[in-house]
Design a protein around this motif. Structure first.
Motif, short mmCIF file in Angstrom:
data_model
loop_
_atom_site.label_atom_id
_atom_site.label_comp_id
_atom_site.label_asym_id
_atom_site.label_seq_id
_atom_site.Cartn_x
_atom_site.Cartn_y
_atom_site.Cartn_z
N PRO A 185 8.94 10.39 -1.00
CA PRO A 185 7.78 10.62 -0.09
C PRO A 185 6.46 9.95 -0.71
CG PRO A 185 8.30 12.75 -0.93
CD PRO A 185 9.24 11.71 -1.35
N LEU A 186 5.59 9.34 0.15
CA LEU A 186 4.31 8.93 -0.29
C LEU A 186 3.42 10.09 -0.72
CD1 LEU A 186 4.77 6.02 -0.02
CD2 LEU A 186 2.96 5.67 1.45
N THR A 187 3.68 11.25 0.05
CA THR A 187 2.84 12.41 -0.34
C THR A 187 3.31 12.85 -1.69
OG1 THR A 187 2.80 13.00 1.96
CG2 THR A 187 2.21 14.72 0.56
N GLY A 188 2.18 12.79 -2.67
CA GLY A 188 2.57 13.24 -4.01
C GLY A 188 2.96 12.34 -5.18
N MET A 189 3.32 10.96 -4.52
CA MET A 189 3.54 9.76 -5.18
C MET A 189 2.01 9.49 -6.02
SD MET A 189 5.13 6.28 -4.37
CE MET A 189 6.83 6.76 -3.95
N GLY B 100 7.58 7.51 3.43
CA GLY B 100 7.92 7.34 2.24
C GLY B 100 9.00 6.20 2.07
N ILE B 101 9.84 6.11 0.83
CA ILE B 101 10.63 4.82 0.73
C ILE B 101 12.09 5.50 0.10
CG2 ILE B 101 9.60 4.44 -1.59
CD1 ILE B 101 10.29 1.62 -1.13
N PHE B 102 13.19 5.02 0.65
CA PHE B 102 14.38 5.18 0.13
C PHE B 102 14.83 4.02 -0.48
CE2 PHE B 102 18.83 4.62 0.65
CZ PHE B 102 19.52 5.67 0.47
N PHE B 103 15.37 4.33 -1.85
CA PHE B 103 16.30 3.04 -2.52
C PHE B 103 17.32 3.43 -3.19
CE2 PHE B 103 12.29 3.38 -4.74
CZ PHE B 103 12.59 3.75 -6.12
N ASN B 104 18.34 2.69 -3.41
CA ASN B 104 19.56 2.94 -3.97
C ASN B 104 19.27 2.59 -5.49
OD1 ASN B 104 19.52 0.33 -4.01
ND2 ASN B 104 21.68 -0.14 -3.39
#
Ligand code: ADP
Ligand code: ARG
Length: 358
Positions: free
Chosen positions: A168-172, A208-212
């Motif tokens: 998540p962007l929150t906290g990044m 947010g962002i998901f990645f493998n």
């Protein structure tokens, strides 16, 4: 917060009428008759005309100037949205075909630059919207959180090479965000057109962002669209990048996500410029000679391709490297949009070599 957030439909329309030099499709297509027909309508998600036109009315430099308040806006405000869609996608009638991703086991092409001379990287993305949620102008903070939760749960079901983690962007940290953005993986909140449309309300909640593991399959959550599925890697292997994306779309469809779609318009997105296939296939490619030639724009138009800078839409080229992608997303199938981009990139490579005397 958007600067026109407190203006009502009438006040926004007055601003649009006062625009003298605007070339936006909203300005061109929102005739007094269409305005009258749409001004008091409300969509199933409580979207109003003001929610759709705010960005274009406040930004005379818009190219498109309108967003859909929610999936149902494409029905409720069809008189204006259909006119803009036809104009943008250059079609006389709206009859988008059923999805067809082609036979990924037999695409007939792979690496567009086997000598690794010109293509820096390749990316293919599609946008998807949850059919049960509105778009940014009508979303509450709770909606954004709920939508993120649903997305995250389905992303967690991905297996094998596609399996990954959601951040998540929150906290990044700012440093991590900047690094991911500079490396072309992440989005930020710098698009003023999107801001005015409510695209950054409650930022960064729900984003947010998901990645493998290999960082070659990514998902953007609640950027401009609810979801953007992205396959990307260094080099020019378009076949590999596209096949991975098609497999991921299949897996996510099976994971329980229900996407907003409409007959004759295909998959629905926040901006009418993206709907249909929603597919943008791009390469970052070094083309200093072609880019400097006076017929660069004409060349791109001939092949239905578009040139952007390397840090995304509305950015400039750096060192002769351009983002070249398919322009059309509506009125053709996914595989045809991809083939159009492939033919365009092949032509770009041939022309650059010719101009360089190679
Ligand atoms: P989109 O509408 O497809 O999301 P943008 O133009 O906003 O596209 O770009 C989003 C991000 O993707 C930017 O950081 C951009 O540099 C990156 N990007 C686009 N195409 C490529 C590519 N072929 N290789 C690497 N990064 C890319
Ligand atoms: N609303 C902006 C304009 O009208 C952007 C349109 C296309 N880009 C996008 N990211 N949806 O110029």
């Amino acid at each position: 917060m958007a600067s026109g957030a407190n203006l009502n439909t009438e006040q926004l329309y007055e601003k649009l009428c006062a625009q003298k030099d605007s070339k936006s499709l909203l300005k061109k297509n929102l005739t007094p008759e269409i305005y009258k027909e749409c001004k008091d309508k409300v969509s199933k998600f409580k979207g109003k005309l003001a929610d759709c036109i705010r960005s274009g009315c406040m930004n005379p430099e818009s190219g498109v100037g309108i967003y859909a308040s929610d999936p149902d806006a494409y029905t409720t405000f069809a008189p204006i949205l259909d006119a803009v869609i036809k104009d943008y996608h250059k079609v006389d009638t709206l009859n988008h075909p059923q999805p067809n991703f082609g036979d990924i086991a037999n695409l007939g092409f792979g690496d567009l630059d086997p000598g690794k001379q010109m293509i820096v990287s390749t990316r293919v993305r599609v946008g998807r919207s949850h059919d049960s949620f509105g778009f940014p102008p009508v979303l509450t903070k709770e909606d954004r959180v709920d939508m993120e939760k649903v997305s995250k749960e389905c992303l967690a079901k991905l297996e094998g090479d596609l399996a990954g983690e959601y951040f998540p962007l929150t906290g990044m940290s700012k440093e991590t965000q900047t690094k991911l953005t500079e490396d072309h993986f992440l989005f930020n909140d710098s698009d003023r057109f999107l801001r005015e449309a409510g695209g950054y309300d409650d930022w960064p909640t729900g984003r947010g962002i998901f990645f493998n593991k290999a960082k070659n399959f990514l998902v953007w959550v609640n950027e401009e669209d609810h979801l953007r599925f992205i396959s990307m890697q260094m080099g020019g292997d378009l076949g590999e990048v596209y096949s991975r994306l098609v497999k991921a779309i299949g897996a996510l469809e099976k994971s329980g996500l229900k996407f907003a779609k409409k007959d004759n318009l295909g998959y629905l997105t926040f901006c009418p410029s993206n709907l249909g296939t929603t597919l943008r296939a791009s390469v970052h490619i070094k083309i200093p000679k072609l880019a400097a030639s006076p017929d660069f724009k004409e060349f791109c138009d001939k092949y239905n391709i578009q040139a952007r800078g390397i840090h995304g839409e509305h950015t400039e080229s750096v060192g002769g490297v351009y983002d070249i992608s398919n322009k059309r997303r509506l009125g053709l199938t996914e595989i045809d949009a991809l083939q159009e981009m492939r033919r365009g990139v092949e032509a770009v490579i041939a022309r650059e070599k010719e101009l360089a005397g190679k």
